[in-house]
Design an enzyme around this catalytic site. Structure first.
Site, short mmCIF file in Angstrom:
data_model
loop_
_atom_site.label_atom_id
_atom_site.label_comp_id
_atom_site.label_asym_id
_atom_site.label_seq_id
_atom_site.Cartn_x
_atom_site.Cartn_y
_atom_site.Cartn_z
N HIS A 10 -2.96 -35.15 16.27
CA HIS A 10 -1.86 -35.85 16.31
C HIS A 10 -0.62 -34.82 16.68
O HIS A 10 0.73 -35.58 16.64
CB HIS A 10 -1.09 -36.85 15.16
N LYS A 16 11.15 -2.65 12.81
CA LYS A 16 11.31 -1.89 11.79
C LYS A 16 12.54 -0.84 11.96
O LYS A 16 13.49 -0.60 11.17
CB LYS A 16 10.09 -1.52 10.92
N GLU A 71 10.52 -5.89 2.96
CA GLU A 71 10.59 -7.17 2.35
C GLU A 71 9.99 -7.24 1.00
O GLU A 71 10.48 -7.93 0.29
CB GLU A 71 9.76 -7.92 3.24
N GLY A 100 -4.29 -3.63 6.34
CA GLY A 100 -3.80 -4.78 5.77
C GLY A 100 -4.46 -6.07 6.11
O GLY A 100 -4.64 -6.72 4.99
N ARG A 101 -4.77 -6.26 7.19
CA ARG A 101 -5.25 -7.51 7.56
C ARG A 101 -6.81 -7.70 7.10
O ARG A 101 -7.24 -8.68 7.45
CB ARG A 101 -4.86 -7.73 9.15
N GLU A 108 -3.07 -9.01 15.77
CA GLU A 108 -2.67 -7.47 15.50
C GLU A 108 -3.68 -6.43 15.77
O GLU A 108 -3.41 -5.20 15.91
CB GLU A 108 -2.29 -7.52 13.94
N LYS A 121 0.88 -1.33 -0.10
CA LYS A 121 -0.07 -0.16 -0.07
C LYS A 121 0.93 1.30 0.04
O LYS A 121 0.60 2.26 -0.68
CB LYS A 121 -0.99 0.06 1.42
#
Length: 530
Positions: free
Chosen positions: A386, A501, A217, A268-269, A355, A211
């Site tokens: 398991h 960051k 990254e 974002g999420r 978040e 955005k």
């Protein structure tokens, strides 16, 4: 509307008085066939929310309704829908609901109708995907695209990746597949290298998602991919589109085939139903499939406006979660989908919940005297059985559980073994686990004793389709939103990701000479060979 810390409410004190009822809830006697049939709430797109195996009874439900009313949860949701500034940390609107349809009045910002803006971008990337599928847009050697790779991290990866995997089998069964999708997220070069090595580059289109256009990254991975394309004799500008904001360096940039836009009002999420998820899903399955997902989400959003908790699955789920977190004292919750298609859905919900509601101050920045968001984790059943179910069954902590299950598989491809097909075995395991967690088992050998008393909910539907997936996504988004309103926190910023960051930039700057100003940081940099 008033924004109050919830420990100041009358309903809070009422719920405190009811704690013994939850702590002493007798699952053995109270989890009856009648309760299983009656303790259900319709969700959307064919889903039902079951709260039968939760430690709540009528007095608790009535007190939770009082909490919802006193804290004005529906009114705050409507205010969010209508475009009021709900992200107080960044002074922004919160408009992911508007991506899937209008529920309130038109939302305007600086003269722009934002509902129309989002709809226009949906039309643009839908037309782009159709053109790719028709072979009208091709790579730099003239070959049609067969693979799409999303480059993004956090909300630009977790949600879209989870949704793609959730529909991959369905699309194969329904003949809806167009392009295969892959994802690059980690700045670890092994991630990008592995994905690129598995692609035929001249038949691959990359979707760069940032955005701000400055995500470290993502930009590192973009340059990695562009280097590979260039070395393969390909023109990167013919193999890449951008999803970004109109003010970012990626916007209106000839280095990309096209750019599709979101704005600062889409977190974002919460962005999977924007171009962040829409471009890759439309390339993979077609725009019509993505629009079906939006329709399912819109139905769940509309249902979440219902003021009565026993008619509003997202609200009830949220309030029971508050009951478990703040009154019963359970700091964790596990999301356990009995569907391999939802293999990455818990990872998305982990970000969505932790978040959003991992906050220690209220909307005004004042410290809170009560707990907020839980730790969220999960894996698909039956794999989890398991793995970590041992602790869930017999560990010292009670972990509330959220199961998701389906009557039918996506493909319908099955085989009978020992008198039942695999889908039936999957559902049998799900039913057994709910009752085992709730009722437990006595045994003279304490090592084989199950104390029970482990509460769970169940969301179940017929089959995982695009509409069902959209409804499921919106259900959890709305659950998290309602809990944030209860706790009087801002669920829509994420300052907790920023400090790392900042220090990373100091480390990288110090690499050129000097030090970071923090001796411990310099020492860790040294032992890591930076």
């Amino acid at each position: 509307m008033k924004y109050n810390n919830f420990d100041k409410l009358t309903a809070y004190k009422r719920l405190l008085d009811l704690v013994p009822r939850g702590k002493g809830f007798d699952f053995v006697s109270q989890l009856t066939a009648e309760r299983v049939r009656k303790a259900v709430v319709p969700l959307a797109a064919g889903f039902t929310y079951s709260w039968a195996a939760k430690a709540v009874d009528d007095p608790v439900i009535e007190a939770l309704q009082a909490l919802a009313d006193e804290q004005e949860l529906i009114e705050k949701y409507q205010a969010l829908i209508d475009g009021e500034t709900m992200n107080t940390g960044e002074n922004r609107k919160v408009l992911h609901h508007l991506l899937r349809g209008q529920l309130g009045k038109p939302v305007l910002h600086e003269g722009k109708n934002l509902g129309e803006f989002y709809a226009h971008e949906l039309d643009r990337f839908s037309a782009f995907a159709d053109a790719v599928h028709a072979g009208k847009i091709r790579g730099s050697t003239g070959k049609a695209f067969t693979t799409a790779v999303q480059i993004g991290i956090g909300g630009s990866d977790l949600g879209p990746r989870a949704l793609y995997l959730a529909l991959e089998n369905w699309a194969a069964a329904e003949g809806k597949g167009h392009l295969q999708a892959k994802f690059i997220s980690n700045v670890d070069p092994d991630d990008a290298s592995q994905i690129v090595a598995r692609c035929t580059l001249e038949e691959t289109i990359f979707v760069l998602v940032s955005k701000s256009g400055t995500t470290q990254e993502t930009l590192a991975n973009e340059l990695f991919v562009k280097d590979k394309l260039t070395k393969a004799g390909l023109d990167p500008s013919k193999h890449m589109v951008a999803v970004t904001s109109e003010t970012s360096p990626l916007a209106h940039n000839p280095a990309y085939l096209d750019s599709f836009y979101i704005d600062d009002f889409i977190g974002g999420r919460y962005s999977s139903t924007s171009a962040v998820g829409g471009v890759i899903l439309s390339l993979a399955f077609g725009p019509k499939v993505f629009k079906e997902l939006l329709a399912g989400a819109h139905k769940a959003d509309k249902n979440a406006l219902e003021p009565k908790v026993l008619a509003n699955a997202a609200l009830l789920d949220a309030l029971i979660g508050v009951w478990e977190r703040n009154f019963l004292g359970y700091p964790y919750t596990a999301v356990l989908p009995y569907s391999q298609a939802l293999s990455r859905f818990p990872a998305h919900l982990q970000q969505l919940d932790m978040e959003s509601n991992g906050k220690g101050v209220n909307r005004e920045g004042l410290p809170l005297a009560y707990s907020t968001g839980p730790v969220v984790f999960g894996e698909p059943g039956t794999n989890g059985q398991h793995s970590f179910y041992q602790l869930l069954h017999q560990g010292t902590d009670v972990v509330p559980l959220q199961f998701v299950g389906f009557i039918e598989s996506q493909r319908g491809d099955d085989v009978e073994v020992d008198g039942s097909v695999s889908q039936t075995k999957l559902k049998a395991n799900l039913a057994a686990q709910i009752v085992a967690f709730a009722k437990g088992k006595t045994d003279s050998n304490r090592n084989k004793e199950f104390l029970g008393g482990r509460p769970s909910s169940l969301i179940y539907g017929k089959r995982l389709t695009p509409q069902a997936l959209g409804a499921l996504l919106a259900h959890f988004e709305n659950k998290v939103m309602f809990q944030g309103f209860v706790w009087n926190i801002n669920s829509f910023d994420q300052e907790g990701v920023q400090l790392g960051k900042v220090l990373t930039k100091k480390v990288l700057a110090a690499k050129a000479g000097g030090n970071s100003g923090d001796s411990a940081l310099d020492a860790y940099s040294e032992i890591l060979g930076i």
